[in-house]
Design an enzyme around this catalytic site. Structure first.
Site, PDB file in Angstrom:
ATOM      1  N   SER A 152       1.153   9.800  -9.289  1.00 54.66           N
ATOM      2  CA  SER A 152       0.722   9.341  -7.979  1.00 54.66           C
ATOM      3  C   SER A 152       1.933   9.240  -7.073  1.00 54.66           C
ATOM      4  O   SER A 152       3.003   8.781  -7.499  1.00 54.66           O
ATOM      5  CB  SER A 152       0.028   7.982  -8.083  1.00 54.66           C
ATOM      6  OG  SER A 152      -0.473   7.574  -6.826  1.00 54.66           O
ATOM      7  N   HIS A 211       6.712   8.157   2.853  1.00 58.69           N
ATOM      8  CA  HIS A 211       6.772   7.583   4.195  1.00 58.69           C
ATOM      9  C   HIS A 211       8.011   8.124   4.916  1.00 58.69           C
ATOM     10  O   HIS A 211       9.137   7.670   4.668  1.00 58.69           O
ATOM     11  CB  HIS A 211       6.849   6.055   4.121  1.00 58.69           C
ATOM     12  CG  HIS A 211       5.615   5.400   3.571  1.00 58.69           C
ATOM     13  ND1 HIS A 211       4.438   5.326   4.279  1.00 58.69           N
ATOM     14  CD2 HIS A 211       5.388   4.789   2.381  1.00 58.69           C
ATOM     15  CE1 HIS A 211       3.526   4.692   3.550  1.00 58.69           C
ATOM     16  NE2 HIS A 211       4.082   4.359   2.399  1.00 58.69           N
ATOM     17  N   HIS A 254      -0.178  11.247   0.682  1.00 64.94           N
ATOM     18  CA  HIS A 254      -0.478  10.686  -0.632  1.00 64.94           C
ATOM     19  C   HIS A 254      -1.086  11.781  -1.490  1.00 64.94           C
ATOM     20  O   HIS A 254      -1.824  12.644  -0.992  1.00 64.94           O
ATOM     21  CB  HIS A 254      -1.482   9.532  -0.492  1.00 64.94           C
ATOM     22  CG  HIS A 254      -2.264   9.250  -1.741  1.00 64.94           C
ATOM     23  ND1 HIS A 254      -3.547   9.738  -1.947  1.00 64.94           N
ATOM     24  CD2 HIS A 254      -1.952   8.538  -2.854  1.00 64.94           C
ATOM     25  CE1 HIS A 254      -3.987   9.347  -3.123  1.00 64.94           C
ATOM     26  NE2 HIS A 254      -3.046   8.611  -3.698  1.00 64.94           N
ATOM     27  N   ASN A 279      -2.498  12.340  -5.841  1.00 63.22           N
ATOM     28  CA  ASN A 279      -2.687  11.736  -7.154  1.00 63.22           C
ATOM     29  C   ASN A 279      -3.461  12.711  -8.031  1.00 63.22           C
ATOM     30  O   ASN A 279      -4.417  13.342  -7.570  1.00 63.22           O
ATOM     31  CB  ASN A 279      -3.469  10.415  -7.034  1.00 63.22           C
ATOM     32  CG  ASN A 279      -3.881   9.851  -8.379  1.00 63.22           C
ATOM     33  OD1 ASN A 279      -4.997  10.071  -8.831  1.00 63.22           O
ATOM     34  ND2 ASN A 279      -2.984   9.133  -9.011  1.00 63.22           N
ATOM     35  N   ARG A 326      -4.898  12.743 -12.274  1.00 62.18           N
ATOM     36  CA  ARG A 326      -4.987  11.789 -13.378  1.00 62.18           C
ATOM     37  C   ARG A 326      -6.023  12.239 -14.413  1.00 62.18           C
ATOM     38  O   ARG A 326      -6.925  13.035 -14.120  1.00 62.18           O
ATOM     39  CB  ARG A 326      -5.370  10.403 -12.844  1.00 62.18           C
ATOM     40  CG  ARG A 326      -6.684  10.397 -12.083  1.00 62.18           C
ATOM     41  CD  ARG A 326      -6.911   9.094 -11.315  1.00 62.18           C
ATOM     42  NE  ARG A 326      -8.186   9.107 -10.603  1.00 62.18           N
ATOM     43  CZ  ARG A 326      -8.363   9.606  -9.391  1.00 62.18           C
ATOM     44  NH1 ARG A 326      -7.347  10.122  -8.718  1.00 62.18           N
ATOM     45  NH2 ARG A 326      -9.559   9.588  -8.810  1.00 62.18           N
ATOM     46  N   GLY A 361      -3.541  -5.338 -15.705  1.00 63.85           N
ATOM     47  CA  GLY A 361      -2.239  -5.832 -16.122  1.00 63.85           C
ATOM     48  C   GLY A 361      -1.126  -4.831 -15.940  1.00 63.85           C
ATOM     49  O   GLY A 361      -0.118  -4.867 -16.645  1.00 63.85           O
ATOM     50  N   ARG A 385       1.957  -2.633 -14.009  1.00 62.09           N
ATOM     51  CA  ARG A 385       3.258  -3.040 -13.464  1.00 62.09           C
ATOM     52  C   ARG A 385       3.178  -3.074 -11.938  1.00 62.09           C
ATOM     53  O   ARG A 385       3.116  -2.038 -11.272  1.00 62.09           O
ATOM     54  CB  ARG A 385       4.333  -2.069 -13.941  1.00 62.09           C
ATOM     55  CG  ARG A 385       5.750  -2.435 -13.559  1.00 62.09           C
ATOM     56  CD  ARG A 385       6.723  -1.470 -14.219  1.00 62.09           C
ATOM     57  NE  ARG A 385       8.096  -1.844 -13.984  1.00 62.09           N
ATOM     58  CZ  ARG A 385       8.846  -1.354 -12.980  1.00 62.09           C
ATOM     59  NH1 ARG A 385       8.326  -0.476 -12.137  1.00 62.09           N
ATOM     60  NH2 ARG A 385      10.100  -1.734 -12.842  1.00 62.09           N
TER      61      ARG A 385
END
Length: 306
Positions: free
Chosen positions: A95, A99, A109, A111, A113, A261, A263
């Site tokens: 991902s 800027h 952007h 991504n 997956r 959970g 990062r």
């Protein structure tokens, strides 16, 4: 269902994609380099987050690879998928959010997956997702047309116009700020839950990942030296606020990462380094800033701008 070693094939593609995009963006910037942060997730897996800061072209460019796993899915992922309840899972992806300094060079952007859920050693669900989108502050028709022509071309082997139309519409609908009544930008492609044919779906995901640089780099070269002043910079910072609003309120990837959970530092690298909000802002009638509003709605760009 396919064997788990197919997951490793996807993983190898994604790490290579991250490497190639980093190399290309460093070349386009010409000054700064990506700093790599390797990390591990306590419940399982880890990743490598790469961030380029204060370059000649990019104020901040972040691109992360992750391969993470867990024993239970968060509510945001399993609420509408009863077959996933109680399943363990593994997900990998790349991902990025870039800027730029120059207000005339759009934020972007992308991504790609892959996700897999298991129960008792058997795969119960697996799919691909991804896409890319463009967020200009001072739109240029040439750039928007190039962006969508590139998206349309990479869809050609996978259903052609029908695939492009469906995934463009999905992008327009997904990247929509309902509380503002506007799209996040001029769209692109978005897809999720592709699971009918592993080889074909993986090939399409690769086409989207590989096509990102073809779509974005020509725009970088055209706009990175465009003259601008303080007024344009202030408008850029104001519009970045809408980017933050979408990512924190609506983006499923952000929500999944935080609820599972993940990062936080890597998940939130998509946010711009500088941003501002202004109460009741309204651009002057007929101004370049007012012109943006006409681009923040779903449009048939290929028909209207060709």
């Amino acid at each position: 269902m396919r064997a788990m070693n197919d997951f490793d094939t996807v993983r190898d593609y994604l790490t290579g994609l991250q490497d190639r995009i980093c190399h290309a963006i460093e070349g386009a910037d010409g000054r700064a380099r990506f700093i790599e942060d390797l990390w591990q997730r306590a419940e399982g897996g880890g990743g490598r987050t790469r961030v380029l800061r204060d370059g000649a072209v990019f104020e901040q460019a972040g691109i992360g690879f992750s391969d993470v796993s867990g024993t239970a899915l968060p509510p945001s992922a399993s609420a509408n998928r009863p077959e996933l309840a109680g399943a363990s899972w593994r997900a990998c992806g790349v991902s990025l959010v870039f800027h730029p300094h120059n207000p005339h060079l759009p934020t972007t952007h992308a991504n790609v997956r892959h996700f897999r859920a298991m129960r008792d050693g058997e795969t119960v669900a697996a799919w691909f997702g991804g896409g890319f989108d463009l967020t200009p502050f001072y739109p240029v028709d040439e750039d928007v047309l190039h962006w969508h022509r590139t998206a349309r071309a990479l869809c050609e082997p996978f259903g052609g116009q029908a695939r492009y139309d469906a995934h463009k519409q999905w992008c327009d609908e997904y990247f929509f700020l309902r509380h503002r009544g506007e799209t996040r930008g001029v769209g692109g492609l978005f897809f999720d839950d592709l699971h009918e044919d592993f080889d074909a779906d993986f090939a399409y995901m690769r086409a989207v990942g590989d096509g990102f640089l073809d779509a974005y780099l020509p725009i970088v070269e055209r706009r990175k030296h465009a003259p601008h002043g303080d007024a344009q910079r202030e408008f850029q910072l104001y519009r970045r606020g809408r980017y933050v609003e979408f990512n924190l309120v609506y983006d499923r990837g952000t929500l999944f990462g935080l609820q599972s959970g993940g990062r936080a530092e890597s998940i939130l690298m998509s946010l711009p380094p500088r941003v501002r909000w202004e109460y009741g802002y309204a651009p002057g009638a007929g101004s370049d800033e007012a012109r943006l509003a006409d681009y923040l709605r779903p449009r048939d760009w290929l028909a209207e701008l060709a």
